[in-house]
Motif scaffolding. Sequence first.
Motif, short mmCIF file in Angstrom:
data_model
loop_
_atom_site.label_atom_id
_atom_site.label_comp_id
_atom_site.label_asym_id
_atom_site.label_seq_id
_atom_site.Cartn_x
_atom_site.Cartn_y
_atom_site.Cartn_z
N ARG A 85 -41.06 -1.56 -52.24
CA ARG A 85 -40.88 -1.43 -50.64
C ARG A 85 -41.03 -2.70 -50.24
NH1 ARG A 85 -44.27 -0.71 -47.33
NH2 ARG A 85 -43.87 0.07 -45.32
N GLU A 88 -36.43 -5.25 -48.40
CA GLU A 88 -34.87 -4.95 -47.84
C GLU A 88 -33.87 -5.91 -47.87
OE1 GLU A 88 -37.94 -3.96 -46.13
OE2 GLU A 88 -37.47 -1.90 -46.78
N PRO A 106 -42.35 3.71 -55.93
CA PRO A 106 -42.16 4.50 -56.83
C PRO A 106 -41.34 5.59 -56.73
CG PRO A 106 -44.25 5.17 -55.69
CD PRO A 106 -43.66 3.85 -55.02
N ALA A 222 -33.55 2.45 -43.48
CA ALA A 222 -33.86 1.37 -42.69
C ALA A 222 -33.81 -0.03 -43.18
CB ALA A 222 -35.38 1.66 -42.23
N GLY A 223 -33.13 -0.99 -42.51
CA GLY A 223 -33.14 -2.45 -42.95
C GLY A 223 -31.84 -2.62 -43.82
N SER B 717 -50.16 5.81 -54.27
CA SER B 717 -49.13 5.05 -53.76
C SER B 717 -49.19 4.88 -52.30
CB SER B 717 -47.83 5.82 -54.11
OG SER B 717 -46.80 5.26 -53.57
N THR B 721 -49.63 1.24 -50.35
CA THR B 721 -48.60 0.90 -49.48
C THR B 721 -49.22 0.40 -48.13
OG1 THR B 721 -46.98 2.27 -50.48
CG2 THR B 721 -46.63 1.49 -48.16
N ASP B 725 -49.62 -3.19 -46.14
CA ASP B 725 -49.04 -3.29 -44.84
C ASP B 725 -50.08 -3.78 -44.04
OD1 ASP B 725 -46.85 -0.39 -44.77
OD2 ASP B 725 -46.55 -2.24 -45.47
N ARG B 728 -50.80 -7.29 -44.72
CA ARG B 728 -50.05 -8.29 -44.24
C ARG B 728 -49.87 -8.31 -42.62
NH1 ARG B 728 -44.59 -7.48 -47.64
NH2 ARG B 728 -44.97 -5.33 -47.22
N ARG B 737 -39.19 -8.44 -37.70
CA ARG B 737 -37.89 -8.90 -37.73
C ARG B 737 -37.04 -8.30 -36.54
NH1 ARG B 737 -35.11 -9.23 -42.89
NH2 ARG B 737 -33.79 -10.50 -42.29
N VAL B 779 -37.59 -1.58 -39.24
CA VAL B 779 -38.25 -0.84 -40.65
C VAL B 779 -39.78 -0.64 -40.12
CG1 VAL B 779 -39.08 -1.19 -43.01
CG2 VAL B 779 -37.00 -2.29 -42.16
N GLN B 783 -41.62 3.06 -39.64
CA GLN B 783 -42.74 3.50 -40.36
C GLN B 783 -43.81 3.95 -39.36
OE1 GLN B 783 -43.20 3.03 -43.51
NE2 GLN B 783 -45.39 3.90 -43.39
#
Lengths: 238, 900
Positions: A85, A88, A106, A222-223, B717, B721, B725, B728, B737, B779, B783
């Motif tokens: 993930r 992109e 996954p 997306a992306g 998972s 994730t 996120d 970062r 972006r 994106v 999310q």
Amino acid sequence: MKSSEPLVLVIEDEPQVRRFLRTSLKAHGFAVIEAENGTLGLREATQHVPDLVLLDLGLPDMDGTEVVKRLRTWSRVPVLILSARGEERNKVEALDAGADDYLTKPFGFAELLARMRAALRRAARVDAPEESVLVQGPLRIDLGRRRVELGGEEVHLTPIEFRLLSVLARHAGRVVTHKQLLTEVWGPQSAEETQYLRVYLTHLRRKLEPDPSRGRIFHNEAGVGYRLELASPPEPSP
Amino acid sequence: MSDTRPSPEELLARIAREKQQALRGRLKLFFGMAPGVGKTYAMLEEARARAARGTDVLVGVVLTHGRAETERLAQGLVQLAPKRVEHRGIVLDEFDLDAALQRKPGLLLLDELAHTNAPGLRHLKRWQDVEELLEAGIEVYTTLNVQHVESLNDVVERVTGVRVQETVPDSILERADAIELVDLPPDELLARLTEGKVYVPAQAERALQSFFRKENLIALRELALRKTAERVDQQGSEYRRAQGGRRGAGARERLLIVLQPGARALDVLRAGRRLAVELRAPWIALVPEGERIERLSDEAREEVAELLELARQLGGESLVVGSERAAEQILHVARDRGVTRIVVGSSRRRGFFAALFPPLAEELVRRAEDLEVLVTPGIQDEAVEKPAPRRGLATPASEYPLALLPVLLAVLLGIATRDALTIADHALINLLAILIAASIAGRGPAFLATLLSVASFDFFFIPPYYTFAVSDLHHVLTFAVMLVVGFIASQRTIVIREQAAASQERERRTAALYAMTRAFAVEDDPLAIAQSSVERVHDLLQAEACLFQPEASGGLRPVARTGGWQADDERESAVARWVFENDKRAGFGTDTLPAARALYLPMSVPRGTIAVMGVLIGALERELRPSDHQMLDTFVAQAALALERVRLRAEADEARRAVETERLRTDLLSSVSHDLRTPLASIAGSAGVLLAGGTGVGRAEQRELLETIQSESQRLSELVTNLLDLTRLDSGALQPRREWCPVEELVHGALDRLRERLAGRKLELELPREILQANVDPVLVEQALVHLLENALKYSPPDSPLELRASGSPGEVLIEVSDRGPGIPPGEEQRIFEKFVRLPDGMRAAGSGLGLSVCRAILKAHGGSVSAENRLGGGATFRMRLPVTSAPPPPPARLQEETP
């Protein structure tokens, strides 16, 4: 002569993922060959002529996109990208270089299987004449007569909207990158105008998706791009 | 009080001293009673021995006075080139301090410690040069005669009749690591003198007569011996004390030495200090200065300043008090500071005058109940005492007519009623007039008014009228009384005025000090404090000021200044730098670099000098008084403390923040650790059971375990994730972006992702008719929306409806997700967006508590916000706000739609 089982080439550096893929693919009637990096993968591809390639983007020796490019110089074999993930841009690059679809890790095996089958189906049809009529639930697209019906009722689309729909429909089940769409509908000089693509697609969605909270035709990757998902294979034209 | 071992504080102080001393150079003094005993010779002898042993010896200054034997010794040692200084047309050879510091010899020879340097050199005195050399770690040998010792100056004068001008403070002697007494019996010295071995023969006669008398030499020898013995004794008792020996007998004494300007104060000071040294007691020098300072001559005023400086040099504390009711104030200070003995000089006032205005010494003796008061006479030298011309406050000329007015009125009144009233009445009326005149005018006008009143009284009211003759001698008494009354009243007026002026001055100073401390207490900004200090100094002294602070590159930079500061040239900056490096004051009015235009004071705190305050005194019209100096010192100390306080506060804040961050990180780690381990435990456990096999695990159970593995993996998972996120986004590594996206595309994307979970749930979707666009990262925003929807799904019953509404207003896009769940506990609306917070509710909450945090981080990265609120009728509404600062650009022509 082709063997009865479709041959899948798995190019993946993680041994656990290879094992999982090998086990499950074999259980579902696929023959599997493996390669742990790009160089070996390309060699196997020339030697064994697989029916489908599963390619991991994060290979140690070369860029996944590079593998796709090289492969595409002499083969039209369907390539499915396996990526993590958040990559992109890499996905888009690989898709634009000629990969057919992608899966994000996954991923569930069911999803993988569906995409693989879709890709194989498409490849088998490549020599067959293009379908002129595509059906998805209440949606019926007659490419020849340039007519779209929703639940029996005709829906009026502008020429651009129609062109957009046809491109997606021709690649039904597969993701089409923004760049691909823009290039095919407007030409290569418009390849970067993604925001306008989005607006047009929104118009299209409004016209063709009756109940937005249910039943979807247009899927937003997306992306990356869009996917027109067919629940079942399109009926051949009568 | 007897104590056997030194206290911990003393030990620490001693260790600190020793450490400091280890860095400083050693000082050896070759001490003698008179010139010619052979100090220079002894010094050179030892220096040569050291050189032969390998020490790097450098000769700074060695005066041979033409003595052949001494000159011979000086050959063979390396000489430092002298600094040529021109002074009044003459070229002088002076010791080059900077060259010596740069050369950094192992041992430096400097003759004549008491020498005064030529103007233009850094320090006024050679002993100051020696101090700087010692600080730099250079060992120094030097010579000194007993008559140059400061504390013995008055004794030497008494003994020899010669007042020696060049003196060296006792602190240098005490500082010396070794003193070698070069002794010579007086007869031998005299013999050498006549042989011409001491001075150049031409001057021998004069030297013999004035100084080199046998009785002088005997006395001086005794002084030298005694001083050396004193020093040895001191070193001995210091050693004993360090080893834990008994302290000197008796309770801790403390002396207060009262110095009155113009009363042989220097002698009193020296006498007091000798007593203090004998008693090994700390001492305070006190000068009653105050208002009367204006009345003193320039000489006397300079004397006061000298006194205080000398007190400081001799190692005591100095204080200034007002001279009003001086005795009371002195005793107050004495009791406050735990003084045991007061030393004061005797007065020369005698008889009647003394009875009326008792001298300070007598007052002190009378009032000092339990305190010992020592009255010392000092030297009875008539020649020294000169009546200082007194100056009073200037009297404005306008007061003259003002003073004459009452007198005039009285006279006119008197003439009008002459026959109606008696002479006594007239006398009283005129007296009244005099009193009034004296109350409103200064001495001059009052005196004139008095005279005029008496004269007119005589003229108009005493028969024979209109003459100045007096027929009845009784009236002379009346005149006398009137004159005295006038005089006394005007004196009182003057005193009252002076007091008023002094009060005002005190008031002004107190106000300035108060304003400063108040400003400092509030200020947090170091720059503001710096600016405030220079302005307060300006207020106080009407002098321009500038504050220098060190900069990273090592130099000194002016940080704050008052408007008229005009001393930015290289020379002034050099003085400031010197002050900073040496932690001593320098510049105008001091002994170091006195040619500077400003006075530079070090601002010190326990860890060292942190800044330098420059005050442009040279530009002032009036001289600074000792009380001004004291005030300035107080200001500077306060400013230094304020700056240090601010720095420490910043450090404390930083430390606190670091601790807090560390705590948060630890908390986070433990939460994450727990949330990661829990699903892993399930996965490992289930897999383990499956692998172990066994008959107890049927197909249904197997399937259950496999489902557990799958769902827990999914959960893990998601957690990973979200963590990635969040990391970062928080660190700024993930930057949005941005692209122009239709909001409904994002909405559809989010709904699509949650397709399975949303199946079977009623969702109300409200989107604007026109295509609403926002310039965002598709994106990330998709999310964020997914997290909100997940949250709504998690916290609402499966049969309850969900609502999603998107709308646009000028400058903003708003997306609302609402549910009919239990809502948010009141007060927690902000906290739910924190990491790892889970609401206490009856329902199972799957997944970690990070979703909303990620959502918030994403919105923050876009300059937007997310908030939560309970809604009417139950449930909660989450609002996502995205700022829209511009409009989407219109599509280029080639993309335009042809008409359908």
